[in-house]
Design a protein around this motif. Structure first.
Motif, PDB file in Angstrom:
ATOM      1  N   GLU A 109       1.829  16.444   0.035  1.00  0.00           N
ATOM      2  CA  GLU A 109       2.266  17.674   0.697  1.00  0.00           C
ATOM      3  C   GLU A 109       3.708  18.013   0.346  1.00  0.00           C
ATOM      4  N   SER A 110       4.546  16.987   0.258  1.00  0.00           N
ATOM      5  CA  SER A 110       5.952  17.230  -0.082  1.00  0.00           C
ATOM      6  C   SER A 110       6.120  17.675  -1.529  1.00  0.00           C
ATOM      7  N   LYS A 111       5.133  17.339  -2.376  1.00  0.00           N
ATOM      8  CA  LYS A 111       5.178  17.722  -3.787  1.00  0.00           C
ATOM      9  C   LYS A 111       4.434  19.025  -4.067  1.00  0.00           C
ATOM     10  N   GLY A 112       3.938  19.667  -3.021  1.00  0.00           N
ATOM     11  CA  GLY A 112       3.250  20.936  -3.198  1.00  0.00           C
ATOM     12  C   GLY A 112       1.818  20.833  -3.661  1.00  0.00           C
ATOM     13  N   LEU A 113       1.235  19.650  -3.561  1.00  0.00           N
ATOM     14  CA  LEU A 113      -0.171  19.482  -3.922  1.00  0.00           C
ATOM     15  C   LEU A 113      -1.043  19.871  -2.728  1.00  0.00           C
ATOM     16  N   GLU A 114      -2.151  20.514  -3.008  1.00  0.00           N
ATOM     17  CA  GLU A 114      -3.061  20.929  -1.938  1.00  0.00           C
ATOM     18  C   GLU A 114      -4.238  19.960  -1.836  1.00  0.00           C
ATOM     19  N   ILE A 115      -4.346  19.305  -0.713  1.00  0.00           N
ATOM     20  CA  ILE A 115      -5.511  18.456  -0.461  1.00  0.00           C
ATOM     21  C   ILE A 115      -6.577  19.333   0.167  1.00  0.00           C
ATOM     22  N   VAL A 116      -7.567  19.716  -0.636  1.00  0.00           N
ATOM     23  CA  VAL A 116      -8.570  20.678  -0.176  1.00  0.00           C
ATOM     24  C   VAL A 116      -9.614  20.043   0.727  1.00  0.00           C
ATOM     25  N   THR A 117      -9.787  18.742   0.607  1.00  0.00           N
ATOM     26  CA  THR A 117     -10.698  18.028   1.505  1.00  0.00           C
ATOM     27  C   THR A 117     -10.402  16.535   1.428  1.00  0.00           C
ATOM     28  N   ALA A 118     -10.549  15.860   2.549  1.00  0.00           N
ATOM     29  CA  ALA A 118     -10.400  14.405   2.615  1.00  0.00           C
ATOM     30  C   ALA A 118     -11.630  13.866   3.322  1.00  0.00           C
ATOM     31  N   GLU A 119     -12.458  13.156   2.581  1.00  0.00           N
ATOM     32  CA  GLU A 119     -13.736  12.690   3.091  1.00  0.00           C
ATOM     33  C   GLU A 119     -13.714  11.177   3.306  1.00  0.00           C
ATOM     34  N   ASP A 133       0.797  -1.224   0.000  1.00  0.00           N
ATOM     35  CA  ASP A 133       0.000   0.000   0.000  1.00  0.00           C
ATOM     36  C   ASP A 133       0.835   1.283   0.000  1.00  0.00           C
ATOM     37  N   PRO A 134       1.895   1.372   0.814  1.00  0.00           N
ATOM     38  CA  PRO A 134       2.669   2.617   0.817  1.00  0.00           C
ATOM     39  C   PRO A 134       3.181   3.008  -0.560  1.00  0.00           C
ATOM     40  N   ASN A 135       3.668   2.031  -1.340  1.00  0.00           N
ATOM     41  CA  ASN A 135       4.160   2.338  -2.679  1.00  0.00           C
ATOM     42  C   ASN A 135       3.084   2.934  -3.560  1.00  0.00           C
ATOM     43  N   GLN A 136       1.857   2.446  -3.432  1.00  0.00           N
ATOM     44  CA  GLN A 136       0.773   2.954  -4.269  1.00  0.00           C
ATOM     45  C   GLN A 136       0.439   4.404  -3.937  1.00  0.00           C
ATOM     46  N   GLY A 137       0.437   4.732  -2.651  1.00  0.00           N
ATOM     47  CA  GLY A 137       0.147   6.110  -2.255  1.00  0.00           C
ATOM     48  C   GLY A 137       1.204   7.069  -2.731  1.00  0.00           C
ATOM     49  N   VAL A 138       2.458   6.684  -2.566  1.00  0.00           N
ATOM     50  CA  VAL A 138       3.562   7.541  -2.989  1.00  0.00           C
ATOM     51  C   VAL A 138       3.581   7.685  -4.507  1.00  0.00           C
ATOM     52  N   ALA A 139       3.440   6.559  -5.217  1.00  0.00           N
ATOM     53  CA  ALA A 139       3.479   6.592  -6.677  1.00  0.00           C
ATOM     54  C   ALA A 139       2.354   7.440  -7.253  1.00  0.00           C
ATOM     55  N   SER A 140       1.182   7.367  -6.654  1.00  0.00           N
ATOM     56  CA  SER A 140       0.042   8.150  -7.145  1.00  0.00           C
ATOM     57  C   SER A 140       0.300   9.643  -6.996  1.00  0.00           C
ATOM     58  N   ALA A 141       0.773  10.063  -5.826  1.00  0.00           N
ATOM     59  CA  ALA A 141       1.060  11.483  -5.596  1.00  0.00           C
ATOM     60  C   ALA A 141       2.159  11.970  -6.540  1.00  0.00           C
ATOM     61  N   ASP A 142       3.192  11.150  -6.716  1.00  0.00           N
ATOM     62  CA  ASP A 142       4.287  11.535  -7.604  1.00  0.00           C
ATOM     63  C   ASP A 142       3.790  11.720  -9.037  1.00  0.00           C
ATOM     64  N   TYR A 143       2.955  10.789  -9.505  1.00  0.00           N
ATOM     65  CA  TYR A 143       2.469  10.870 -10.877  1.00  0.00           C
ATOM     66  C   TYR A 143       1.596  12.110 -11.074  1.00  0.00           C
ATOM     67  N   LEU A 163      -9.140  17.206  -8.957  1.00  0.00           N
ATOM     68  CA  LEU A 163      -8.883  15.772  -9.061  1.00  0.00           C
ATOM     69  C   LEU A 163      -9.320  15.128  -7.758  1.00  0.00           C
ATOM     70  N   VAL A 164     -10.004  13.995  -7.869  1.00  0.00           N
ATOM     71  CA  VAL A 164     -10.436  13.266  -6.681  1.00  0.00           C
ATOM     72  C   VAL A 164      -9.691  11.940  -6.646  1.00  0.00           C
ATOM     73  N   PHE A 165      -8.914  11.763  -5.602  1.00  0.00           N
ATOM     74  CA  PHE A 165      -8.136  10.543  -5.415  1.00  0.00           C
ATOM     75  C   PHE A 165      -8.988   9.526  -4.674  1.00  0.00           C
ATOM     76  N   LEU A 166      -9.079   8.319  -5.239  1.00  0.00           N
ATOM     77  CA  LEU A 166      -9.967   7.282  -4.705  1.00  0.00           C
ATOM     78  C   LEU A 166      -9.176   6.007  -4.394  1.00  0.00           C
ATOM     79  N   ASN A 198       3.042  15.122 -13.541  1.00  0.00           N
ATOM     80  CA  ASN A 198       2.299  15.351 -14.781  1.00  0.00           C
ATOM     81  C   ASN A 198       1.332  16.524 -14.677  1.00  0.00           C
ATOM     82  N   ALA A 199       1.425  17.269 -13.560  1.00  0.00           N
ATOM     83  CA  ALA A 199       0.625  18.477 -13.354  1.00  0.00           C
ATOM     84  C   ALA A 199      -0.851  18.237 -13.655  1.00  0.00           C
ATOM     85  N   LEU A 200      -1.390  17.154 -13.130  1.00  0.00           N
ATOM     86  CA  LEU A 200      -2.782  16.818 -13.398  1.00  0.00           C
ATOM     87  C   LEU A 200      -3.743  17.775 -12.702  1.00  0.00           C
TER      88      LEU A 200
END
Length: 299
Positions: free
Chosen positions: A83-93, A40-50, A117-120, A54-56
């Motif tokens: 957070e380390s990549k400068g992405l703003e998580i505006v809400t986590a539900e 699981d940790p690899n998936q979370g990190v890889a998703s944020a990095d991608y 973008l909504v991360f699921l 790619n400035a999605l």
């Protein structure tokens, strides 16, 4: 369930190889427990990095299952890396297994927060509900999932056109054009009448990697479970396996797998640094008892 089984297997020194239990805690149970799937940790990190590389999107919403180790584990690592990549998580539900029949509130909060973008990090059944709800309200963010999303196009009653543009991280794509994948998909469709997802491919790799390990280590039928376990631990930590979900697979002593994606790169696939595929759905139509004393290993 795998955590409970793994814990019991330690007592008997019985070899365990799981195709889908991706929680880090699974392989931490004992040195007899191994994974085919990514942790699981690899998936979370890889998703944020991608997403960042790619400035999605800049504003990210998250919908996750706080009662599920898979979902909450991926989210925790995703949050730190985002957070380390400068992405703003505006809400986590969050939702739980007891209140997931209606996820409209979570979707509405992501929309109100302006999430682009909504991360699921959840499984496909709940994800199909979220996409359906978003469509009804006219909310059109990028939806990005992990390997638990694979299978969404087979959910009964789900309008597969709503998956257009969905992105998911997976080690297997059924429409990859390499010979091994196409042979597996053809045989699977002929046998079961449906297209295999990554869970089927992981299970296939479990069987054939175990077959290779048995041959290479000289396991025989007269060995007891503990003897077989010791042989297979030696085999897995010393062999290299080429499968459907990755080539050059190796395992360390912790039971974690390291592998590169097997599918060929084409228009729908991008490769992450963790050896995972980022799959962009653009053609949704194609997806479509023995006694304990007898058991020698578990998968």
């Amino acid at each position: 369930p795998t955590l409970a089984v793994a814990a019991e297997s330690v007592n008997d020194n019985m070899f365990v190889l799981t195709p889908s239990a991706s929680a880090q805690t699974v392989i931490e149970t004992g040195d007899n427990v191994f994974q085919i799937c990514f942790t699981d940790p690899n998936q979370g990190v890889a998703s944020a990095d991608y997403i960042a590389e790619n400035a999605l999107a800049n504003k990210i919403g998250v919908i996750y299952d706080s009662s599920d180790a898979y979902s909450s584990g991926i989210y925790a690592k995703f949050k730190t890396e985002a957070e380390s990549k400068g992405l703003e998580i505006v809400t986590a539900e969050a939702f739980t297994s007891d209140n997931k029949s209606d996820l409209s509130t979570q979707v509405a909060k992501c929309q109100e927060a302006g999430a682009e973008l909504v991360f699921l990090p959840i499984y496909y059944t709940e994800a199909s509900q979220i996409l359906t709800t978003a469509n009804k309200t006219g909310y059109e963010p990028i939806f990005f999932g992990c390997d638990g999303m694979d299978g969404i196009l087979d959910v009964e009653g789900f309008d597969t056109s709503l998956a257009e543009g969905l992105m998911l991280l997976t080690p297997f794509a059924a429409d990859a054009q390499d010979e091994k994948t196409q042979a597996f998909v053809s045989a699977y469709v002929a046998a079961y009448g449906e297209t295999p997802n990554q869970f089927a491919a992981d299970a296939y790799d479990v069987i054939y990697s175990m077959y290779q390990a048995v041959l290479e280590t000289g396991v025989t039928g007269d060995m007891d479970a503990s003897e077989i376990c010791e042989q297979l631990k030696t085999g897995y930590t010393s062999m290299t396996f080429d499968g459907l979900t990755g080539t050059g697979m190796t395992w360390d002593a912790s039971g974690a797998v390291s592998k590169d994606p097997r599918a060929e790169k084409h228009a729908k696939l991008s490769f992450g640094q963790w050896g995972l595929l980022i799959y962009h759905v653009s053609s949704p139509h194609f997806v479509t008892r023995r006694e304990k004393s007898d058991r020698k290993c578990l998968f």
